[in-house]
Motif scaffolding. Structure first.
Motif, PDB file in Angstrom:
ATOM      1  N   PHE A 234     -62.411 129.855-101.909  1.00 56.93           N
ATOM      2  CA  PHE A 234     -62.554 128.589-102.623  1.00 56.93           C
ATOM      3  C   PHE A 234     -61.867 128.650-103.984  1.00 56.93           C
ATOM      4  CE2 PHE A 234     -64.819 125.640-105.431  1.00 56.93           C
ATOM      5  CZ  PHE A 234     -64.597 124.457-104.752  1.00 56.93           C
TER       6      PHE A 234
ATOM      7  N   LEU B 107     -68.665 122.713-100.899  1.00 53.34           N
ATOM      8  CA  LEU B 107     -67.723 122.727-102.021  1.00 53.34           C
ATOM      9  C   LEU B 107     -66.300 122.423-101.554  1.00 53.34           C
ATOM     10  CD1 LEU B 107     -69.123 125.741-104.062  1.00 53.34           C
ATOM     11  CD2 LEU B 107     -69.194 123.310-104.693  1.00 53.34           C
ATOM     12  N   SER B 108     -65.941 122.927-100.401  1.00 52.47           N
ATOM     13  CA  SER B 108     -64.609 122.647 -99.851  1.00 52.47           C
ATOM     14  C   SER B 108     -64.446 121.168 -99.520  1.00 52.47           C
ATOM     15  CB  SER B 108     -64.350 123.503 -98.610  1.00 52.47           C
ATOM     16  OG  SER B 108     -64.284 124.866 -98.966  1.00 52.47           O
TER      17      SER B 108
ATOM     18  N   ARG C 216     -58.245 128.193-103.477  1.00 53.90           N
ATOM     19  CA  ARG C 216     -57.846 126.806-103.221  1.00 53.90           C
ATOM     20  C   ARG C 216     -57.835 125.986-104.512  1.00 53.90           C
ATOM     21  NH1 ARG C 216     -54.684 125.666-100.230  1.00 53.90           N
ATOM     22  NH2 ARG C 216     -54.069 127.674-100.956  1.00 53.90           N
ATOM     23  N   VAL C 217     -58.827 126.219-105.377  1.00 48.12           N
ATOM     24  CA  VAL C 217     -58.870 125.501-106.657  1.00 48.12           C
ATOM     25  C   VAL C 217     -57.690 125.917-107.529  1.00 48.12           C
ATOM     26  CG1 VAL C 217     -60.182 125.232-108.813  1.00 48.12           C
ATOM     27  CG2 VAL C 217     -61.359 125.084-106.595  1.00 48.12           C
TER      28      VAL C 217
ATOM     29  N   PHE D 118     -61.629 115.269-103.625  1.00 51.05           N
ATOM     30  CA  PHE D 118     -60.970 115.177-104.929  1.00 51.05           C
ATOM     31  C   PHE D 118     -59.454 115.101-104.759  1.00 51.05           C
ATOM     32  CE2 PHE D 118     -58.788 117.465-108.364  1.00 51.05           C
ATOM     33  CZ  PHE D 118     -59.082 116.624-109.433  1.00 51.05           C
ATOM     34  N   LEU D 119     -58.909 115.982-103.933  1.00 52.86           N
ATOM     35  CA  LEU D 119     -57.457 115.995-103.720  1.00 52.86           C
ATOM     36  C   LEU D 119     -56.993 114.704-103.049  1.00 52.86           C
ATOM     37  CD1 LEU D 119     -56.991 119.712-102.607  1.00 52.86           C
ATOM     38  CD2 LEU D 119     -56.515 118.703-104.868  1.00 52.86           C
TER      39      LEU D 119
ATOM     40  N   ALA E  11     -54.189 122.232 -98.657  1.00 52.16           N
ATOM     41  CA  ALA E  11     -55.630 122.492 -98.532  1.00 52.16           C
ATOM     42  C   ALA E  11     -56.096 122.237 -97.099  1.00 52.16           C
ATOM     43  CB  ALA E  11     -56.411 121.613 -99.518  1.00 52.16           C
TER      44      ALA E  11
ATOM     45  N   ALA F  20     -54.468 124.344-106.198  1.00 50.77           N
ATOM     46  CA  ALA F  20     -54.365 122.916-106.529  1.00 50.77           C
ATOM     47  C   ALA F  20     -54.008 122.727-108.004  1.00 50.77           C
ATOM     48  CB  ALA F  20     -55.673 122.203-106.195  1.00 50.77           C
ATOM     49  N   TRP F  21     -54.637 123.497-108.871  1.00 50.41           N
ATOM     50  CA  TRP F  21     -54.335 123.421-110.307  1.00 50.41           C
ATOM     51  C   TRP F  21     -52.894 123.853-110.565  1.00 50.41           C
ATOM     52  CZ3 TRP F  21     -53.328 127.583-113.695  1.00 50.41           C
ATOM     53  CH2 TRP F  21     -53.205 127.218-115.029  1.00 50.41           C
TER      54      TRP F  21
ATOM     55  N   LEU G 122     -63.755 119.421-102.707  1.00 48.54           N
ATOM     56  CA  LEU G 122     -62.379 119.674-103.135  1.00 48.54           C
ATOM     57  C   LEU G 122     -61.404 118.793-102.355  1.00 48.54           C
ATOM     58  CD1 LEU G 122     -60.278 121.208-104.781  1.00 48.54           C
ATOM     59  CD2 LEU G 122     -60.343 123.009-103.023  1.00 48.54           C
TER      60      LEU G 122
END
Length: 139
Positions: A95, A23-24, A98-99, A30-31, A64, A102-103, A27
């Motif tokens: 996690f 999942l990381s 971190r999400v 995505f970033l 991140a 970022a948001w 992420l």
């Protein structure tokens, strides 16, 4: 606990590490993609070209990258000594942090609550893993 039970116990913990690592990785991709899209849109080859929006997406990715690798190493070492539920609690909270971070970084009004909660949910698992690992090393 038999050797087979002990091995199964550790396998579950490392499967938890695999989940949070996967999942990381998504992420981070995505970033990174947000930076590439911003550079294409703003016609910037390197850096941020002086665009605040691109500075923010670049710093979000950078933040991140500063935290995720060390957290995943610590999570893997934690899996050597502790159970899958412990690894899931630490990995999941990290996690989520971190999400949220970022948001929160993407919000116009700063400092955003997501950014602050994200850092809190980054620091708490770090502190918890440090404590657990030190305890495991000295006991």
């Amino acid at each position: 606990m038999t050797a087979a039970e002990h091995l199964a116990f550790r396998t579950e913990a490392f499967m938890a590490v695999a989940l949070w690592t996967g999942l990381s990785l998504l992420l981070v991709l995505f970033l990174s993609a947000r930076i590439s899209a911003g550079r294409r849109k703003l016609k910037v080859s390197v850096g941020d070209g002086g665009h605040d929006a691109l500075t923010v997406t670049t710093r979000t990715f950078g933040n991140a990258i500063e935290y995720i690798p060390l957290a995943l190493v610590a999570l893997a070492v934690t899996a050597v000594f502790y159970s899958a539920p412990v690894v899931h609690a630490l990995g999941g909270s990290f996690f989520l942090g971190r999400v949220l971070h970022a948001w929160g970084m993407a919000q116009a009004k700063q400092p955003a609550i997501g950014r602050m909660l994200g850092m809190l949910l980054t620091y708490i698992p770090f502190i918890a893993m440090a404590g657990l690992l030190i305890f495991a090393a000295v006991s």
